[in-house]
Design a protein around this motif. Structure first.
Motif, short mmCIF file in Angstrom:
data_model
loop_
_atom_site.label_atom_id
_atom_site.label_comp_id
_atom_site.label_asym_id
_atom_site.label_seq_id
_atom_site.Cartn_x
_atom_site.Cartn_y
_atom_site.Cartn_z
N GLY A 72 0.76 -1.25 -0.15
CA GLY A 72 -0.09 -0.02 -0.10
C GLY A 72 0.82 1.25 -0.11
N ALA A 73 2.13 1.16 0.68
CA ALA A 73 3.02 2.32 0.79
C ALA A 73 3.74 2.78 -0.68
N ALA A 128 3.79 11.36 -8.54
CA ALA A 128 2.98 11.68 -9.91
C ALA A 128 2.48 12.94 -9.71
N PHE A 129 1.89 13.22 -8.58
CA PHE A 129 1.18 14.64 -8.39
C PHE A 129 1.92 15.47 -7.54
N THR A 130 2.60 16.42 -8.35
CA THR A 130 3.29 17.47 -7.28
C THR A 130 2.68 18.82 -7.31
N ARG A 131 1.39 18.95 -8.20
CA ARG A 131 0.95 20.26 -8.15
C ARG A 131 -0.63 19.91 -7.87
N THR A 132 -1.47 19.09 -8.25
CA THR A 132 -2.65 18.91 -7.97
C THR A 132 -2.84 18.36 -6.69
N LYS A 133 -3.56 18.68 -5.75
CA LYS A 133 -3.83 18.15 -4.31
C LYS A 133 -4.16 16.88 -4.39
N ILE A 134 -3.78 15.85 -3.44
CA ILE A 134 -4.29 14.56 -3.62
C ILE A 134 -4.45 14.33 -1.98
N GLU A 135 -5.41 13.26 -1.82
CA GLU A 135 -5.99 13.02 -0.55
C GLU A 135 -6.02 11.40 -0.43
N VAL A 136 -5.86 10.80 0.76
CA VAL A 136 -5.96 9.51 0.84
C VAL A 136 -6.90 9.19 2.13
N ARG A 137 -7.69 8.06 2.20
CA ARG A 137 -8.87 7.87 3.10
C ARG A 137 -8.50 8.11 4.70
N TYR A 138 -7.59 7.32 4.93
CA TYR A 138 -7.19 7.39 6.59
C TYR A 138 -5.85 7.73 6.67
N ALA A 139 -5.74 8.16 7.77
CA ALA A 139 -4.20 8.65 8.31
C ALA A 139 -3.78 7.13 8.55
N GLU A 140 -4.26 6.24 8.92
CA GLU A 140 -3.47 4.87 9.12
C GLU A 140 -3.39 3.91 8.06
N ALA A 141 -3.82 4.63 6.69
CA ALA A 141 -3.76 3.74 5.52
C ALA A 141 -2.09 3.16 5.31
N ALA A 142 -2.14 1.92 5.12
CA ALA A 142 -0.79 1.24 4.65
C ALA A 142 0.15 1.71 5.94
N ALA A 144 1.61 5.16 5.96
CA ALA A 144 2.75 5.57 4.75
C ALA A 144 2.85 6.89 4.62
N ALA A 145 1.60 7.87 4.64
CA ALA A 145 1.55 9.12 4.42
C ALA A 145 1.94 10.05 5.55
N ASP A 146 2.39 9.34 6.73
CA ASP A 146 2.80 10.23 7.68
C ASP A 146 3.96 11.12 7.59
N SER A 147 4.97 10.87 6.76
CA SER A 147 5.85 11.73 6.33
C SER A 147 5.81 12.20 4.89
N VAL A 181 -0.41 13.72 12.54
CA VAL A 181 -0.62 14.60 11.39
C VAL A 181 -1.95 15.22 11.44
N GLU A 182 -2.19 15.64 12.95
CA GLU A 182 -3.25 16.55 12.86
C GLU A 182 -3.34 18.12 12.31
N ASN A 183 -1.77 18.42 12.05
CA ASN A 183 -1.76 19.66 11.18
C ASN A 183 -1.18 19.54 9.76
#
Length: 673
Positions: free
Chosen positions: A253-254, A263-277, A280-283, A327-329
């Protein structure tokens, strides 16, 4: 225990059926549609335990003070429009339907099956983007931006998109499994063939659409039911049921999350959960989150699924997991999207700013999540005059107001114009849209305009609400955060016919280059016009009255640079450039400086330096003066200081800035009065 209501399947009817049908289904009792889900997996819990809440974020730098040589003009505040772009509610895309009915909005939400793009049975790198482009073009025609997600499995399909969206090129290469609860087919998300194909797709997706002005937000999607990154009840916790785990490993998943981030450095991207994978998005600061059960309360006793446990939320709530992963901020760098839970859409704002029953404290949800946008098909039935809904929508995302403009009422030649902008919303504006200044004649025509380097992303919310978990006060506690940001730029009035004009400002929606109907970014000011231009005040071009100082750019071709001095890019500087690496023998000499009739003049030096520095200033062959320069916010945010100098009559003067024994600040420009 968390409950997943079958509303996920019903909810998608809104994408193709009537709003009335969708809302009627949403009103069904939760107990008739719910099934229990297990607590988060041991792996996810362990990952969360490693991280911890960030706590109150450090305040950003305040930026420069307004130029004291410019007269200040106070602007009047007014409510911003409800359909400002890239914020507020999103309605579901329905091909051929009028997108601008119901409550004012500027976003359209849609799903797409992966097999609709990866439609070749023999080549997984063959992509047919027509289904996406058609939807994006139609959305742009209505002046809206799209928020989109690709999926592989979608219970019952959407009506216009398939239920089984496994690409045909997976056949014979990727094993499939049956999710008998939802009657879907789940591919093996750990298959190397699938992972390589999905990463290739994400790379091609970004290469084609990253920065596309038709798109506002992209949900990562692809994995799990509806692309929501879960396969419940075939999920990671198999200890309490007979269902095997169909989710990819955290490591796999990560890889997909990282592929989107690349792949997306300009358009804003979102993932469903902070705990996803496994978080993996923490950093990854560019990755935002997508709360699709926003501000709902469920279970017995009722517990919130957005607010943290410290505010009555469930252990699995969106913000509880954000706190656990630190990641609350994340809102400071990435968008927060999602959906108002369908069961409460009809009543979500009836008790604003609070809530009752299944509706949690709505204002707290918006403020703590720093919500920018939410799907809300139920908004089709809201009244545009509902003050409670209006207050919520204006709080979402950005709410920008220009409180002062700074300029000379009468000017000619090159003149400086400044503005001070503040943000009363809960999030910044996330895109680098071009801000321009202009002059309107008495007929409302723009006679001349000038692009500026001003970056609206710097205008952070002035106040933020503290989590009780931060321990900084009882709830609600509001902390000072952003500052009103001052920007200025030089404009060249040469070629403008003498006369009276209206000085105006506009942040251009790049969708305007594609669609004449593009929704304009509008400021919370009474002088904001429907065409996107904000009235800053009256300006007379020509002689008479107060005149501007004469300005000179450091990077001008006629200047002399010696030693290590070099012209460098500077986003916050006038003209987008500065001269750096001055000092230690390197000098900058401005040529052709106009001394008027001669005598003592005030020299204003616009500079940038992240450290306190000193420089010498000399006019012609006169005395050398030492000038101290206070530190600025950074190397691209200018400030100014003044010094008196003696100039000869006429334009034959030169001014040299140097430091023989140390580094001088970087120089943006000078003005002489």
């Amino acid at each position: 225990m968390r409950t997943f209501a079958r509303r996920r399947g019903r909810r998608m009817l809104a994408a193709f059926g009537s709003a009335a049908t969708a809302l009627a289904l949403a009103a069904l009792p939760v107990t008739a549609r719910a099934a229990q889900a297990p607590e988060p997996s041991t792996a996810s819990a362990a990952s969360a335990a490693v991280a911890s809440a960030q706590g109150a974020p450090a305040r950003p730098a305040p930026g420069p003070d307004p130029d004291p040589s410019l007269p200040a003009h106070t602007l009047t505040r007014a409510d911003a429009p409800l359909d400002n772009p890239l914020k507020g509610f999103a309605r579901f895309y329905q091909p051929g339907a009028d997108q601008n009915t119901g409550y004012p909005h500027a976003l359209t939400w849609s799903y797409f099956g992966l097999s609709e793009v990866m439609d070749s049975a023999s080549d997984c790198k063959h992509y047919n983007w027509s289904v996406l482009d058609k939807a994006l073009d139609e959305t742009a025609k209505y002046g809206n931006q799209a928020a989109i997600r690709f999926y592989i499995e979608y219970p019952d399909g959407s009506g216009s998109h398939p239920a089984n969206a496994i690409p045909p090129c997976f056949a014979g290469h990727v094993d499939n499994r049956t999710n008998s609860y939802w009657n879907t087919t789940s591919p093996d998300y750990d298959s190397p063939y699938l992972l390589d194909a999905l990463k290739d797709f994400i790379a091609a997706y970004g290469a084609r659409y990253d920065g596309d002005p038709r798109i506002g937000f992209i949900h990562m999607g692809l994995v799990g039911l509806w692309g929501e990154w879960h396969t419940w009840p075939y999920d990671t916790d198999t200890s309490g049921d007979s269902y095997p785990n169909y989710m990819p490993t955290d490591a796999h998943g990560a890889e997909l999350i990282q592929a989107y981030n690349n792949a997306f450095t300009r358009t804003k991207i979102e993932v469903r959960y902070a705990e996803a994978a496994g978080g993996a998005a923490d950093s990854l600061p560019r990755v935002g989150y997508h709360d699709d059960s926003f501000c709902y309360r469920e279970g017995s006793p009722l517990a919130g699924v957005t607010l943290p446990t410290s505010m009555g939320g469930a252990s699995y709530s969106q913000l509880q997991k954000a706190l656990e992963h630190g990641v609350e901020n994340r809102w400071t760098t990435a968008s927060m999207g999602g959906e108002v839970r369908p069961e409460i859409q009809s009543t979500a704002f009836a008790d604003w700013p609070g809530g009752t029953g299944a509706v949690d404290n709505m204002k707290a949800c918006l403020e703590l999540e720093h919500t920018t946008w939410k799907m809300n098909e139920g908004s089709a039935n809201y009244s545009a005059s509902d003050t409670k809904v209006g207050a919520a929508v204006r709080l979402m995302g950005y709410d920008l107001n220009v409180d002062h403009a700074y300029f000379h009422d009468t000017a000619q030649g090159t003149t400086t114009v400044g503005v001070r902008i503040n943000n009363s919303g809960v999030a910044p504006f996330y895109y680098p849209w071009t801000v321009s200044l202009g002059l309107k004649d008495s007929a409302g025509n723009i006679v001349k305009s000038w692009a500026t380097p001003w970056d609206l992303r710097k205008v952070m919310p002035q106040k933020i609400r503290a989590f009780p978990d931060w321990g900084v006060g009882s709830d609600p506690t509001y902390l000072d955060y952003g500052y009103a940001q001052y920007f200025d730029a030089d404009v060249d009035l040469s070629g403008v016919t003498s006369g009276d004009y209206q000085l105006v400002m506009k942040a251009k929606n790049p969708l305007e280059d594609i669609s004449s109907a593009a929704k304009k970014l509008r400021f919370a000011n009474s002088g904001q016009q429907a065409d996107g231009w904000l009235d800053l005040g009256a300006m007379t071009v020509g002689s008479g009255g107060t005149t501007d100082p004469t300005g000179y750019e450091a990077e001008a071709a006629g200047n002399t640079l010696t030693g290590t001095a070099v012209v460098a890019d500077c986003a916050g500087c006038s003209g987008g450039h500065k001269v750096g690496y001055l000092g230690n023998g390197a000098t900058l000499t401005f040529k052709g400086v106009d001394g008027g009739s001669g005598g003592t003049r005030t020299l204003t030096i616009h500079y940038a330096t992240a450290a306190v520095r000193t420089a010498t200033v000399r006019a012609n062959d006169g005395a050398t003066r030492s000038v101290d320069f206070a530190a600025t916010a950074d190397w691209t945010t200018p400030a100014s200081t003044t010094v008196s100098i003696d100039l000869k009559a006429g334009t034959g003067n030169s001014i040299t800035i140097a430091n023989p024994s140390g580094w001088a600040p970087d120089i943006d420009r000078i003005t002489v009065t």
